[in-house]
Design a protein around this motif. Structure first.
Motif, PDB file in Angstrom:
ATOM      1  N   ALA A   1       0.697  -1.261  -0.261  1.00 23.30           N
ATOM      2  CA  ALA A   1      -0.138   0.123  -0.021  1.00 23.30           C
ATOM      3  C   ALA A   1       0.961   1.537  -0.267  1.00 23.30           C
ATOM      4  O   ALA A   1       0.179   2.155  -0.477  1.00 23.30           O
ATOM      5  CB  ALA A   1      -0.925  -0.072   0.833  1.00 23.30           C
ATOM      6  N   SER A   2       1.766   0.993   0.720  1.00 20.87           N
ATOM      7  CA  SER A   2       2.636   2.624   0.296  1.00 20.87           C
ATOM      8  C   SER A   2       3.375   2.593  -0.531  1.00 20.87           C
ATOM      9  O   SER A   2       4.038   3.922  -1.058  1.00 20.87           O
ATOM     10  CB  SER A   2       4.206   2.281   1.737  1.00 20.87           C
ATOM     11  OG  SER A   2       3.747   2.477   2.841  1.00 20.87           O
ATOM     12  N   MET A   3       3.651   1.659  -1.333  1.00 14.25           N
ATOM     13  CA  MET A   3       3.865   1.647  -2.593  1.00 14.25           C
ATOM     14  C   MET A   3       3.692   1.963  -3.601  1.00 14.25           C
ATOM     15  O   MET A   3       3.900   2.761  -4.722  1.00 14.25           O
ATOM     16  CB  MET A   3       5.073   0.224  -2.541  1.00 14.25           C
ATOM     17  CG  MET A   3       6.186   0.065  -2.353  1.00 14.25           C
ATOM     18  SD  MET A   3       7.118  -1.743  -2.969  1.00 14.25           S
ATOM     19  CE  MET A   3       7.133  -1.346  -4.233  1.00 14.25           C
ATOM     20  N   LYS A   4       2.070   2.345  -3.393  1.00 11.55           N
ATOM     21  CA  LYS A   4       1.092   2.633  -5.143  1.00 11.55           C
ATOM     22  C   LYS A   4       1.158   4.382  -4.121  1.00 11.55           C
ATOM     23  O   LYS A   4       1.433   4.587  -5.323  1.00 11.55           O
ATOM     24  CB  LYS A   4      -0.254   2.146  -3.841  1.00 11.55           C
ATOM     25  CG  LYS A   4      -0.377   0.631  -4.771  1.00 11.55           C
ATOM     26  CD  LYS A   4      -2.562   0.224  -4.060  1.00 11.55           C
ATOM     27  CE  LYS A   4      -2.281  -1.092  -4.119  1.00 11.55           C
ATOM     28  NZ  LYS A   4      -3.320  -1.136  -3.780  1.00 11.55           N
ATOM     29  N   VAL A   5       1.951   5.236  -3.177  1.00 15.24           N
ATOM     30  CA  VAL A   5       2.365   6.207  -3.201  1.00 15.24           C
ATOM     31  C   VAL A   5       3.414   6.556  -3.953  1.00 15.24           C
ATOM     32  O   VAL A   5       3.477   8.220  -3.670  1.00 15.24           O
ATOM     33  CB  VAL A   5       1.136   6.715  -2.242  1.00 15.24           C
ATOM     34  CG1 VAL A   5       0.320   6.903  -2.176  1.00 15.24           C
ATOM     35  CG2 VAL A   5       1.980   5.975  -0.891  1.00 15.24           C
TER      36      VAL A   5
END
Length: 358
Positions: free
Chosen positions: A334-338
């Motif tokens: 989820a952090s890598m999506k932003v």
């Protein structure tokens, strides 16, 4: 009809002059008169001659003066003509010099314009290369500071250049600065630390086919380290033997055990293959870590997806450690999506337009 003139009488003999005597006063007077007239005529002739001589002298002097003036006029005319010729030559030389100066001025203006265009083109190329280098540094470090610094430096250089055709580039830089300044960037160091923790926890994750062994080992680990501790007055050795007997009874009862495993390959996994399974999971997590460092987020997402699939397939889903590892993997994904860094695409497009001269 007129009548014919009568014939004149024949002249008679001329009488001899009478000698002048005392009685010839009129003749003497006539002589004096004639003499006076002769003297007056001579005097007038002399005066006329003198006047004529004076007039001749005056005419000669005027003629000489006229000749002198004519010579001077011819000399002045020749000098004027020479001056006109010299002035014409000088004018021609000056015109040639003016034409040469005009040509040199045109060449100088063209050279200045060429230098100005070259300076602008060099400025555009330099700014574009610095922005691309800053973009690469931002992708490698995961920080927007190199890109923001490069955009601010480019804005200052364009302001110092004061070129009207670079105004669109300056406006594009302002918009990119505003957009990049308001962008949120993922914590790369936090992602790396989470992946390192997952790599360290892989050896402690229970496999799906090792649940019974884990239950028996938990009972053994529940025994106190000191056999004499907490005996309540009973014999310590007797208590220890009872616990060992209970463990042996549990093991014997667990020789035959029925359980539901959704992944058949997890049950068929041999004990010697568990080591390679854990090492393979570590490699996937390390590859994802390298992808995050290299800003290759697509590759990192692929490795994390494969690690999540292996974790759900071969490890015990009821274990808290497995659940914690799965939760951490979901948070990292989820952090890598932003984690996508913003790009100065508008500035690069404006620079390309300015370099093309449109």
């Amino acid at each position: 009809m007129s009548q014919a003139p009568e014939s004149a009488p024949a002249p008679g003999p001329v009488a001899a002059p009478t000698p002048v005597g005392s009685g010839g006063a009129p003749s003497r007077l006539l002589v004096y008169v004639l003499g006076g007239i002769a003297v007056a005529g001579l005097a007038s002739s002399t005066m006329l001659w003198q006047r004529l001589d004076t007039m001749q002298e005056a005419l000669a002097r005027q003629s000489q003066e006229a000749n002198t003036q004519a010579i001077e006029a011819r000399t002045l005319a020749r000098q004027a003509q020479e001056q006109v010729t010299e002035a014409s030559a000088r004018l021609a030389v000056q015109e040639a010099r003016v034409n040469e100066v005009a040509l040199q001025r045109g060449q100088l203006e063209e050279l200045m314009q060429s230098l100005s265009r070259s300076r602008d083109e060099n400025l555009v190329v330099d700014i574009e290369s610095s922005l691309r280098l800053a973009q690469q540094q931002a992708q490698l470090t995961g920080s927007l500071e190199p890109l923001v610094g490069a955009l601010k430096n480019a804005q200052q250089r364009i302001e110092r250049a004061a070129q009207p055709r670079l105004a669109p580039v300056q406006r594009a830089i302002g918009r990119d600065l505003e957009r990049i300044g308001s962008a949120s960037v993922a914590d790369t160091s936090g992602l790396l630390s989470r992946l390192d923790d997952l790599v360290r926890q892989v050896d402690e994750l229970p496999l799906a086919n090792a649940v019974a062994l884990a239950a028996s080992t938990r009972r053994l680990q529940a025994q106190p380290a000191d056999p004499e501790a907490d005996t309540s007055g009973q014999d310590a050795w007797w208590v220890w033997l009872q616990r060992v007997g209970q463990v042996v009874f549990d093991e014997a009862k667990g020789l035959v055990r029925l359980s539901r495993i959704d992944q058949p390959e997890a049950a068929l996994l041999a004990p010697d293959q568990a080591f390679f399974l854990r090492e393979n999971l570590k490699l996937k997590l390390l590859n994802a870590r390298m992808g995050v460092l290299a800003r290759q987020l697509d590759s990192a997402r692929t490795d994390l997806t494969a690690a999540t699939a292996a974790l759900n397939r071969y490890f015990d889903p009821a274990s808290r450690r497995t659940q914690s590892a799965a939760t951490v993997l979901q948070q990292v994904q989820a952090s890598m999506k932003v984690a996508e860094l913003p790009r100065p695409d508008e500035t690069l497009s404006a620079l390309a337009t300015a370099a093309a001269g449109r």
